[in-house]
Design an enzyme around this catalytic site. Structure first.
Site, short mmCIF file in Angstrom:
data_model
loop_
_atom_site.label_atom_id
_atom_site.label_comp_id
_atom_site.label_asym_id
_atom_site.label_seq_id
_atom_site.Cartn_x
_atom_site.Cartn_y
_atom_site.Cartn_z
N LEU A 291 0.83 -1.21 0.00
CA LEU A 291 0.00 0.00 0.00
C LEU A 291 0.86 1.26 0.00
O LEU A 291 0.44 2.31 -0.47
CB LEU A 291 -0.91 0.03 1.23
CG LEU A 291 -2.09 -0.95 1.23
CD1 LEU A 291 -2.78 -0.92 2.58
CD2 LEU A 291 -3.09 -0.60 0.13
N GLY A 292 2.05 1.13 0.60
CA GLY A 292 2.91 2.32 0.65
C GLY A 292 4.13 2.05 1.49
O GLY A 292 4.24 1.03 2.15
N VAL B 84 7.23 -0.83 5.51
CA VAL B 84 6.35 -1.01 4.37
C VAL B 84 4.96 -1.42 4.85
O VAL B 84 4.84 -2.17 5.83
CB VAL B 84 6.92 -2.08 3.41
CG1 VAL B 84 6.10 -2.16 2.15
CG2 VAL B 84 8.36 -1.76 3.09
N VAL B 85 3.93 -0.95 4.18
CA VAL B 85 2.56 -1.28 4.56
C VAL B 85 1.93 -2.16 3.48
O VAL B 85 2.04 -1.87 2.29
CB VAL B 85 1.71 0.01 4.71
CG1 VAL B 85 0.35 -0.33 5.29
CG2 VAL B 85 2.44 1.01 5.58
N LYS C 3 1.55 -3.12 8.82
CA LYS C 3 2.80 -2.37 8.70
C LYS C 3 3.94 -3.20 9.29
O LYS C 3 3.90 -3.61 10.44
CB LYS C 3 2.66 -1.04 9.44
CG LYS C 3 3.96 -0.28 9.56
CD LYS C 3 3.75 1.17 9.93
CE LYS C 3 3.43 1.99 8.71
NZ LYS C 3 3.53 3.42 8.87
N ASP D 146 5.78 13.26 13.07
CA ASP D 146 5.89 13.12 11.62
C ASP D 146 4.55 13.38 10.94
O ASP D 146 4.08 12.58 10.13
CB ASP D 146 6.44 11.73 11.27
CG ASP D 146 6.97 11.69 9.84
OD1 ASP D 146 7.13 12.76 9.22
OD2 ASP D 146 7.23 10.57 9.33
#
Ligand SMILES: *[C@@H]1O[C@H](CO)[C@@H](O)[C@H](O)[C@H]1NC(C)=O
Ligand SMILES: *[C@@H]1O[C@H](CO)[C@@H](O)[C@H](O)[C@H]1NC(C)=O
Ligand SMILES: *[C@@H]1O[C@H](CO)[C@@H](O)[C@H](O)[C@H]1NC(C)=O
Ligand SMILES: *[C@@H]1O[C@H](CO)[C@@H](O)[C@H](O)[C@H]1NC(C)=O
Ligand SMILES: *[C@@H]1O[C@H](CO)[C@@H](O)[C@H](O)[C@H]1NC(C)=O
Ligand SMILES: *[C@@H]1O[C@H](CO)[C@@H](O)[C@H](O)[C@H]1NC(C)=O
Ligand SMILES: *[C@@H]1O[C@H](CO)[C@@H](O)[C@H](O)[C@H]1NC(C)=O
Ligand SMILES: *[C@@H]1O[C@H](CO)[C@@H](O)[C@H](O)[C@H]1NC(C)=O
Ligand SMILES: *[C@@H]1O[C@H](CO)[C@@H](O)[C@H](O)[C@H]1NC(C)=O
Ligand SMILES: *[C@@H]1O[C@H](CO)[C@@H](O)[C@H](O)[C@H]1NC(C)=O
Ligand SMILES: *[C@@H]1O[C@H](CO)[C@@H](O)[C@H](O)[C@H]1NC(C)=O
Ligand SMILES: *[C@@H]1O[C@H](CO)[C@@H](O)[C@H](O)[C@H]1NC(C)=O
Length: 778
Positions: free
Chosen positions: A495-496, A502-503, A519, A613
């Site tokens: 997903l991203g 990484v997800v 995740k 963040d």
């Protein structure tokens, strides 16, 4: 030249006494002026109408306007500077060459009358009809308010083809609103919101001469379209002569065109009586095509006796923007099939609403059923938000509930789901009556505000947890690595990628399957077992509608994985930085959501969480574009065992607060800074740093916006987007809040609580200083 000017001044001084007398016939000599400080106005001979300044509600700005002077509420029928309210000390002068000129104390020209006929103004007249006219020496009309209407027409007023009325933004906000009445050049009268939703359709090409020629409000109180062939298209059935009644036809801020009357003799009875309205029931005009033009999502439009609609949130829902009663509503609870425990129906009840329907949003229908089966079916279906039962047919509807309306012709019974703390004893408890409903909503608010934060509410999940209570005292589910490998189909669909790992997309087999985002943390400190649990405890206890919900985790050997609920609409970054700009209203809602989520993390949670963040890539959007903050709590996890000052910068370039670079203590103010940057991105629909698509002086968003703000050219930052410019005060407020948030000095930045209050307009926003006085000066 100087002589003439002096002569004018002299004559205006000489005219001063005459001007007082002049009020008796409504005539105002050139050179006369009105100021906001005095209380004076120019009255019509009968005293029915006054021209002058009116102070706006809730602030010290003024509107140059005409109003019914004898009616206690002094209803405003015309205004000059709705989009540019005048500060205290402003003056309007009647001049020979420019007509009426409105000037601020700083000398800025806020508004002036447009002289369409060249000529020198000799005097102005406040006429008894409510028309303010500028005339020349020969009493020929050079300019008149009747030819430059705002949202109201009065008897004697005629709108020619090409003329229009514009609604204001709200009852008390005179900036241009969402609706317009256009008397088109083809003779058709069209009422439009985002799209036309009402038309008299007086043009018909096959009948020559039948098109509209003028929109007339005559002295008998008849409001009609005069056709080219002499015929009438009538709006008014009964006559109320202007000599006996006060009359007006207004395009209200909610999109309804209505004619009102008030007997002149009715001293003390101050409420206007509506005679007719178009559309006759605006709630019924809402449909999927015209968009949520009156009420926002999940709201219910109700048509009241005064022919005006109201928008109300169903019980268990609240207004996203408390200052915008016509905006969208959001449930105080999460609903949907994610996170749905097996006995979820015990958590819900239904409230019964009569004759209420949501036109779209149906996903299932069944015939020949009973009301009880219908409500039961909705309770047991996690996708169901509302069930409408009518004529033995049950229609189930899901979120978002657009275009809800009450309609007595429906003959329907509506069941709307809401969350309850009561365990039902048997069968369905139908909740009736205001006091019970109020009780429940108070409980729901209490739960969402307090209990949920403490993790009590979802404590039924504890039985899934493998850890003894003192170790991981939350509702989190512990997954095995194998389970997650299966759920993600071998970590197949990415997903991203974020700063922490990484997800992947996955489906957990609970019931019919729950979509999740898994995740995989990549930079994990080795011996952090205990801290990992501590932090998960904290993250697991958070519960807020603007935070992505952590479902569970995996902690096996070296593997650390976190399992989050899956949000369908992707990241805010993808949403904002595309070719088609999302709507202003949607963006406003998102800004509120992010601010509230951060406020919760900073102040409302048992353990304070600094995100570190905040950026559009870490803000996700759910089914109806509700913003949810992701990745909170992780920064702390990864900073463990490191002293704050030597920590590598945890944020992302472009969003990090200056104190990260300066050996200064890290506080919640770093999130406030990043929020400020994100807020600017949401306002402008562009990335904080963009060297490719924009010119050099615009490349750094924060600098450019400050320059625009400083130079008073906010139009540029929203690229002249009409929707945003219609809400110029809100736009300015948002920009000012953002500029406060990005102050280089953390102590100047507001807290998130203050930010939320400022965004909502609950507290005033002062003029922000230059955010980075040092770096910019050098
Ligand atoms: C109004 O009264 C003033 C002074 O009495 C006069 O000069 C002016 O002509 C009158 N105007 C009208 C429109 O009757
Ligand atoms: C406007 O200014 C005048 C004079 O300075 C002052 O008396 C008045 O109170 C002010 N009005 C408002 C609403 O601030
Ligand atoms: C101004 O008008 C308002 C309302 O008519 C009145 O309450 C107030 O006292 C007036 N102020 C002055 C300075 O005349
Ligand atoms: C407007 O009127 C005020 C008060 O009479 C006066 O001080 C000012 O100079 C006038 N301004 C113009 C542009 O005529
Ligand atoms: C002023 O009138 C002229 C001529 O009718 C028109 O073209 C112009 O748009 C008007 N300006 C404003 C600001 O209304
Ligand atoms: C226009 O008039 C003709 C003849 O009266 C009629 O048949 C037609 O339906 C009308 N069209 C519209 C759009 O009203
Ligand atoms: C107003 O218009 C109606 C027709 O719509 C007409 O009967 C009436 O006489 C008119 N009144 C005036 C004062 O013109
Ligand atoms: C409009 O109203 C006027 C006056 O009440 C009436 O004479 C006329 O017949 C009406 N026209 C239509 C088309 O109903
Ligand atoms: C005000 O006037 C309207 C219409 O004349 C009437 O229906 C209403 O009852 C009156 N209200 C009061 C409080 O007198
Ligand atoms: C239910 O009734 C509607 C019409 O009333 C019909 O169109 C629909 O097919 C029916 N559905 C079922 C499942 O019978
Ligand atoms: C109710 O539904 C039946 C069939 O399901 C249909 O024949 C009937 O016309 C419907 N009645 C109304 C008022 O919609
Ligand atoms: C309304 O619904 C009720 C119950 O379904 C039914 O008995 C009644 O006839 C309906 N009324 C109308 C006007 O359709």
């Amino acid at each position: 030249m100087a002589f003439t000017v002096r002569l004018f001044l002299l004559s205006s001084l000489l005219l001063l006494p005459t001007y007082v007398l002049a009020q008796t016939n409504g005539s105002i000599a050139v050179g006369a002026s009105l100021s906001t400080a005095g209380n004076s106005s120019w009255l019509s001979p009968s005293g029915d109408f006054a021209f002058g300044f009116r102070q706006l509600e809730n602030n010290d700005l003024f509107l140059l306007s005409i109003w019914f002077a004898k009616i206690p509420d002094k209803t405003i029928v015309w205004y000059a500077n709705g989009d540019k309210p005048a500060p205290n000390g402003s003056v309007v002068n009647l001049t020979a060459n420019s007509g009426l000129v409105l000037t601020s104390p700083q000398g800025e020209q806020l508004w002036k009358s447009n002289q369409t006929i060249a000529g020198v103004v000799a005097h102005g007249v406040m006429i008894d009809t409510g028309n303010f006219v500028l005339e020349n020496e020969k009493s020929a009309k050079l300019w008149e308010t009747f030819k430059n209407p705002t949202d109201t027409m009065l008897p004697g007023q005629i709108l020619e083809r090409g003329g229009k009325l514009s609604s204001r933004n709200s009852e008390t906000d005179y900036t241009r609103g969402h609706f317009r009445l256009d008397f088109q050049n083809n003779g058709n009268l069209v009422l439009r919101g985002q799209r036309p939703f009402y038309s008299t359709a007086t043009t018909n090409g096959s009948v020559p001469g039948s098109a509209g020629l003028q929109l007339v409000f005559n002295d008998s109180g008849n409001f009609y379209i005069l056709r080219v062939n002499g015929g009438h298209y009538n709006f008014t059935a009964e006559e109320h002569a202007a000599k006996d009644y006060y009359l007006r036809t207004t395009l209200c801020f909610d999109g309804v065109l209505a004619q009102y009357f008030l007997p002149k003799t009715s001293v003390g009875n101050i409420s206007w009586v509506p005679l007719w309205s178009e559309p006759s029931n605006i709630c019924q005009k809402i449909n999927a095509d015209s968009g949520p033009s009156v009420c926002g999502y999940n709201s219910i439009c109700t048509y009241k006796a005064d022919k005006m609609p109201t928008c109300e949130c169903p019980t268990g829902y609240y207004l996203l923007d408390p200052n915008d009663p016509y905006g969208s509503c959001y449930p105080t609870f999460k609903q949907g099939c994610e996170n749905e425990p097996s006995y979820a129906q015990d958590l819900y009840d239904v409230q019964v609403l009569e004759n209420t329907d949501w036109l779209t949003s149906s996903f299932m229908q069944f015939n020949d059923t009973t009301a009880d089966t219908c409500s039961q079916s909705c309770l047991q279906d996690c996708s169901c938000a509302v069930a409408v039962y009518s004529n033995q047919t049950c229609q189930k509807k899901k979120f978002p509930l657009s275009y809800g309306r009450e309609d007595n012709n429906l003959n329907a019974t509506t069941f709307i789901k809401l969350m309850t703390v009561k365990k039902k004893k048997s069968g369905t408890t139908l909740v009736h009556g205001g006091s019970v409903l109020l009780g429940i909503s108070v409980v729901v608010i209490f739960m969402s505000g307090t209990a949920v934060c403490l993790g009590l509410f979802f404590s039924f999940r504890k039985k899934h947890a493998r850890f003894p209570q003192n170790d991981l005292d939350t509702n989190l589910h512990s997954f095995s690595h194998k389970e997650l490998e299966e759920a993600t189909n071998g970590f197949n669909e990415e997903l991203g990628r974020g700063s922490f790992g990484v997800v992947y997309k996955g489906i957990i087999k609970i019931g019919s399957g729950v979509q999740v985002a898994v995740k995989k943390l990549n930079c994990w400190i080795q011996d952090g077992e205990k801290e990992f649990k501590t932090e998960l405890n904290i993250i697991g206890r958070t519960h807020h509608k603007n935070l992505v919900h952590l479902v569970g985790y995996c902690d096996e050997g070296q593997e650390r994985l976190l399992v989050y609920e899956f949000l369908s609409n992707g990241t805010l970054a993808n949403f904002l930085f595309t070719d088609t700009k999302p709507s202003w209203r949607q963006r406003i809602d998102i800004a509120y959501g992010v601010a509230k989520g951060l406020l919760y993390l900073h102040e409302e949670c048992r353990t304070q969480i600094i995100h570190c963040d905040i950026k559009p890539q870490n803000i996700l959007l759910d089914d109806y574009y509700n913003a949810q903050i992701a990745d909170f709590g992780l920064a702390k996890l990864l900073m463990m065992n490191q002293s704050q000052t030597q920590t590598a910068i945890r944020g992302t370039k472009g969003y990090v607060a200056p104190e990260w670079f300066r050996n200064m203590a890290i506080s919640t103010k770093v999130d406030v800074y990043s929020f400020g940057v994100v807020l600017l991105e949401v306002i402008c629909c562009r990335s904080s740093v963009d060297r490719e698509n924009v010119s050099e002086e615009r490349a750094i968003l924060t600098d450019w916006v400050y320059d625009c703000y400083h130079d008073g050219v906010l139009d540029a930052i929203v690229d002249n987007e009409m929707e945003a410019l219609h809400e110029k005060t809100k736009l300015e407020r948002f920009v000012m809040v953002a500029l406060w948030c990005i102050q280089e000095d953390p102590s100047l930045r507001p807290t998130m609580r203050k930010v939320v209050q400022m965004l909502e307009g609950v507290v005033d926003v002062h003029v922000p200083p230059c955010p980075s006085p040092f770096s910019r000066a050098g």
